[in-house]
Write a protein that holds these residues in place. Sequence first.
Motif, PDB file in Angstrom:
ATOM      1  N   UNK A  86       0.858  -1.184   0.000  1.00 25.12           N
ATOM      2  CA  UNK A  86       0.000   0.000   0.000  1.00 25.12           C
ATOM      3  C   UNK A  86       0.889   1.227   0.000  1.00 25.12           C
ATOM      4  N   UNK A  87       0.675   2.101  -0.956  1.00 20.02           N
ATOM      5  CA  UNK A  87       1.434   3.352  -1.038  1.00 20.02           C
ATOM      6  C   UNK A  87       0.621   4.461  -0.395  1.00 20.02           C
ATOM      7  N   UNK A  88       1.135   4.999   0.697  1.00 22.36           N
ATOM      8  CA  UNK A  88       0.406   6.040   1.427  1.00 22.36           C
ATOM      9  C   UNK A  88       0.439   7.342   0.638  1.00 22.36           C
ATOM     10  N   UNK A  89      -0.416   8.295   1.084  1.00 25.43           N
ATOM     11  CA  UNK A  89      -0.479   9.580   0.387  1.00 25.43           C
ATOM     12  C   UNK A  89       0.742  10.437   0.677  1.00 25.43           C
ATOM     13  N   UNK A  90       1.552  10.035   1.658  1.00 24.56           N
ATOM     14  CA  UNK A  90       2.809  10.727   1.922  1.00 24.56           C
ATOM     15  C   UNK A  90       3.953  10.183   1.094  1.00 24.56           C
TER      16      UNK A  90
END
Length: 840
Positions: free
Chosen positions: A687-691
């Motif tokens: 999962x690639x976070x929004x940060x």
Amino acid sequence: MTGVGGGLLERGRVTQALYLILVLFLCVLGLAFPGEVRADSPATAASAPATGAARVPVTPADILLLAAQDQRFADRLRRQLARPDPAQDLLASLAALDASVEEKLRAFGADALAELPIARLESLDRHWKFDARRFAQWQADAQRKLMPFDDAAAQVARRRQVWEATRASAVLDQLPPAMLERVDVVLAALDQVRQDLAAPLARQVELSRRADALAAQIETGSAEVEDAIALIDRRLLAVDAPPLWALPARAAAAPEGEEFSRGMEIEAQFARDYVAAAPVNRRALLVLQPLLLMLMLLARHRSRDWPADASDDRAALHRPIAAWLLLSMMSVLVLEPEAPLLAHQVALLIALVPLLRLLPTRRQPVLDHWPLVAVGLYVLNFAALVPSATGIGYRFVHLGLTLLALGLTLWLLWRSHRPVHDPSAARAVRVARAAAWCAAALLGTALVMNVVGNVSLADMLLGGVIESGYFGLLLYATVGVARALLRALLDETFLQPLPLLQRHSRQLFGMLSRALVAGAAVGGLAYAMTAFRVMRPAQGALTAMLGYHFEVGEISVSLGDLLVFALSVLIAWWVARAVRQVLGEQLSARPSLPRGVANSVASLSYYAVLLLGFLLALSAAGFKVSQLALVFGALGVGIGFGLQNIVNNFVSGLVLMFERPLRPGDVVEVAGAAGRVQAIGMRATIIRTFDGAEVVVPNGTLLSSSLTNWTLVDHSRRIEIEVGVVYGTEPAQVLALLQAVALATPGVAAQPAPSALMKGYGDSSLDFVLRAWTTDFDNWTSIRSAMLVNVNTALGEAGIQIPFNQYDLNLRSVSGEALAVLRPEPPGALPDVEPLAPSR
């Protein structure tokens, strides 16, 4: 609700299809590792009466039924025995092979082999290996045709024993005469079949005896040739002739052309046997050559529109007939490795003319006169194989050829000092210069060896340098032609009916070009090793090393098995990646499939191909099911003790791919991480976070914890804004204004319609809430920001104020200084508040 329900129904059907794929995959897995049949299993029990219990008599209740079956069996065998005996055809083919073997053994005994040159010995060794392969094919054909007779004889003997035991017990049991007669009829039929089988079985015994004798002759002849070659190899470093300064005044010369005629006799016999055998690869070559010609003509037609940076490839196709002839001759070496050595030499000679016509003109200044020199020396070296005299004359011929080759090499090295401005050409020049210096050193050694009397070593070094140089030039031109043909076949306009190949045509062309260069390098190295007579000892050492076995318990493997296993796994991994990419692209291009199906099918196919390739690799490496039972048993113990989490995550990955609660591209919140799903693996999901951080979440966590998926069904998102206005404002006016602002904001969905509601009475404001929907989930924050700006602007234009918090402050006492600051008074006025008394 109808659209959502239809989507869920479609997802349900897809899930059922994926579950069906999993069941089929597990069935394939079960076929790959079939369980061993136990002795007390139904299959074994059913076959027991026909094998182990052959002497058990038939019960009276089964006599009529089994008698009818055995009678049909005997009748069927008699019909088969009435057909022509296949042993006659097998005997004829064996006699032809036996005649060829006898002729070679009679013409080339141990003494005659010692007088043959190495080239003829190599050709004779190839002939013996060809005979060995023909004999192996004959054995396989004989086993296929004669095995039914052996099985029939065994079945007749077994059935006859059963009926004899039945006949003996029937006397004691006093069976009815009709049943006794039926038993006697079956026994008579089986006796007749046994008599009919006697003659074919006798012919098979004689055929087997002759085949064993022929196998021994082939082994003997092959061993004698290998011993003669090994003797010549051992004598390479020994002086086998007097030095040039000590030559006798007159030397005895061999009869004119005797050695040459003997060599041609070897090659002619080999050619006759090879043409008569008509191997499959030879027939394939006859089909490939016309196809190559059509492809070359098509490539020549399509190369007219190529850009300027493809000038070299276009030049390679400018002469399609020459290019076809070059590829045809090189395909003889690749597809017919068993052909006579003379056929390969003739193919290399035929390739002379197309080779000189296909060398690229732009690189001609770099190549200089190397091609002409390499071709000329190869022709002279080939002509030296047919000298007009032997002994001293042959030696002086090779001495002159060595001097000529060394002088031309040094002259070309002197010419190669000219400056070259092209970087790639400069690298090619440096490589060519290094190879030329090595060739000059070897030619100098050959010259010295010829002078001091080591003629065999001098001959080998001279032939190795000339043949390797010429073959390297052939490979250079062949790679250029093949690369140009690939460019034409992988042209984007040509691949329009195949969109997948069209999208990846450049990557495919690069990969195949690198494979061509690697294959040419390996082929050139193998040819050079053969020319310098190091291939045979290298093969022997490699075979001994790869054949080394070591045992671990009941598992016995060799280094060769491990190498085969590693290569098989590598190929399986490459094929699995290709399958995943192809399926992912093809299924993603189908809009009718629900989102995420392409990823699930591609991932499952990837792991299925990997697992199947792993099983095939184990089988290719020689592992058996009984040996693998130990491995999987140990793996089961490991799972029970320390791999529970890995297995849990693996099974959870399968569940995620089938049920698809999340898919690549979804925005989710799980385990304290919020972001977009990048990839779903068999063990974990990324999962690639929004940060910008990438969080690896185990699949077991995704199933066991609460998962929030914002984009599971669609990309809709509700936006909510709270607004407060001053008391005294008309609520209806505010509600209408907020709804109008929401409808006017780009990105806000018309359905469901935006709604504005009065929320309540605040401490200092009337509180309202504005709710609107958007289908653009990726930009919902920007849309919310635009709505906030538009609401503020609209309230200001309508004169409606947004209040701020207000507080009443009551002061009981204040200092004079503070009072003066808060409310300055005119001079002489008395303050309303009593000042503080001074502190003591």
